[in-house]
Write a protein that holds these residues in place. Sequence first.
Motif, PDB file in Angstrom:
ATOM      1  N   UNK A 263       0.809  -1.207   0.000  1.00 40.73           N
ATOM      2  CA  UNK A 263       0.000   0.000   0.000  1.00 40.73           C
ATOM      3  C   UNK A 263       0.841   1.255   0.000  1.00 40.73           C
ATOM      4  N   UNK A 264       0.162   2.392   0.046  1.00 45.10           N
ATOM      5  CA  UNK A 264       0.873   3.668   0.138  1.00 45.10           C
ATOM      6  C   UNK A 264       1.799   3.665   1.354  1.00 45.10           C
ATOM      7  N   UNK A 265       2.956   4.251   1.207  1.00 44.54           N
ATOM      8  CA  UNK A 265       3.916   4.265   2.298  1.00 44.54           C
ATOM      9  C   UNK A 265       4.760   3.004   2.364  1.00 44.54           C
ATOM     10  N   UNK A 266       4.507   2.040   1.473  1.00 47.28           N
ATOM     11  CA  UNK A 266       5.310   0.828   1.430  1.00 47.28           C
ATOM     12  C   UNK A 266       4.876  -0.278   2.361  1.00 47.28           C
ATOM     13  N   UNK A 267       3.735  -0.136   3.021  1.00 50.96           N
ATOM     14  CA  UNK A 267       3.257  -1.161   3.946  1.00 50.96           C
ATOM     15  C   UNK A 267       2.792  -2.404   3.191  1.00 50.96           C
ATOM     16  N   UNK A 268       3.218  -3.586   3.670  1.00 51.63           N
ATOM     17  CA  UNK A 268       2.773  -4.861   3.099  1.00 51.63           C
ATOM     18  C   UNK A 268       1.463  -5.255   3.778  1.00 51.63           C
ATOM     19  N   UNK A 269       0.471  -5.627   2.948  1.00 51.96           N
ATOM     20  CA  UNK A 269      -0.846  -6.050   3.423  1.00 51.96           C
ATOM     21  C   UNK A 269      -1.087  -7.487   3.015  1.00 51.96           C
ATOM     22  N   UNK A 270      -1.770  -8.242   3.890  1.00 51.17           N
ATOM     23  CA  UNK A 270      -2.095  -9.636   3.620  1.00 51.17           C
ATOM     24  C   UNK A 270      -3.596  -9.844   3.754  1.00 51.17           C
ATOM     25  N   UNK A 271      -4.166 -10.558   2.788  1.00 48.83           N
ATOM     26  CA  UNK A 271      -5.575 -10.937   2.835  1.00 48.83           C
ATOM     27  C   UNK A 271      -5.692 -12.411   3.164  1.00 48.83           C
ATOM     28  N   UNK A 272      -6.484 -12.729   4.193  1.00 47.95           N
ATOM     29  CA  UNK A 272      -6.668 -14.116   4.623  1.00 47.95           C
ATOM     30  C   UNK A 272      -8.163 -14.432   4.691  1.00 47.95           C
ATOM     31  N   UNK A 273      -8.492 -15.679   4.943  1.00 48.72           N
ATOM     32  CA  UNK A 273      -9.895 -16.068   5.125  1.00 48.72           C
ATOM     33  C   UNK A 273     -10.480 -15.413   6.377  1.00 48.72           C
ATOM     34  N   UNK A 274      -9.633 -14.992   7.294  1.00 56.56           N
ATOM     35  CA  UNK A 274     -10.101 -14.336   8.513  1.00 56.56           C
ATOM     36  C   UNK A 274     -10.110 -12.825   8.425  1.00 56.56           C
ATOM     37  N   UNK A 275      -9.588 -12.263   7.339  1.00 53.65           N
ATOM     38  CA  UNK A 275      -9.598 -10.819   7.184  1.00 53.65           C
ATOM     39  C   UNK A 275      -8.292 -10.245   6.688  1.00 53.65           C
TER      40      UNK A 275
END
Length: 200
Positions: A82-94
């Motif tokens: 995302x913006x700012x270089x943050x890594x995001x993860x999508x899981x079955x729980x959210x």
Amino acid sequence: MVLAVALAVAAAVAAAQPSPLQFRTLTTAEGLPSDLIVALTHDAPGFLWAGTPGGAVRYDGIRFETVSEGLPAPYVRALGVGPGGTVWAGTEGGLARFDPEAGRFVPVASPATRAMVRTRDALYAGSASGVLRIDARGVRRVGLAGDTVRALAAMPGGSVVAATSRGLARLTRGGAQRADRGVTALGAIGGALWVGHRGG
């Protein structure tokens, strides 16, 4: 002189030819928690991130580090930066964001998240209850609240197209424009939208 020019031209032509693709297979023997990888992204420092049934994996080119602490569920189905270089993860729980200082993920939103796509100014996450937008202002729902989002594609100009349980939809400032049902996959390539469909 002619021979030297001919050799120089031959060398330039040879250098311009693409070399064959070379593949190296990395598996659990090299440290992956699973041989199944369903999502990939890379971050600004140069790490390759992989989503697996056993968590998120960070690869520095030498070794794998499984980063599962803080994930809402272990199976990582989508990854994005995302913006700012943050890594995001999508899981079955959210949805969760990676906190590099703590070396763990922090849960952010609860709907199952299975797709992500980046535009110039935001990261979009497709969830079991619509689309979330991640930008400098935070995380917020931006549309398709009653839909399960299966795939996302970013179009030139910054619009986002979603393949959902109720068909194809393009997100606009005024809501969503809907189209065909039965869409299973999306890809924005060279300014064109490619659509995978149950019918072909």
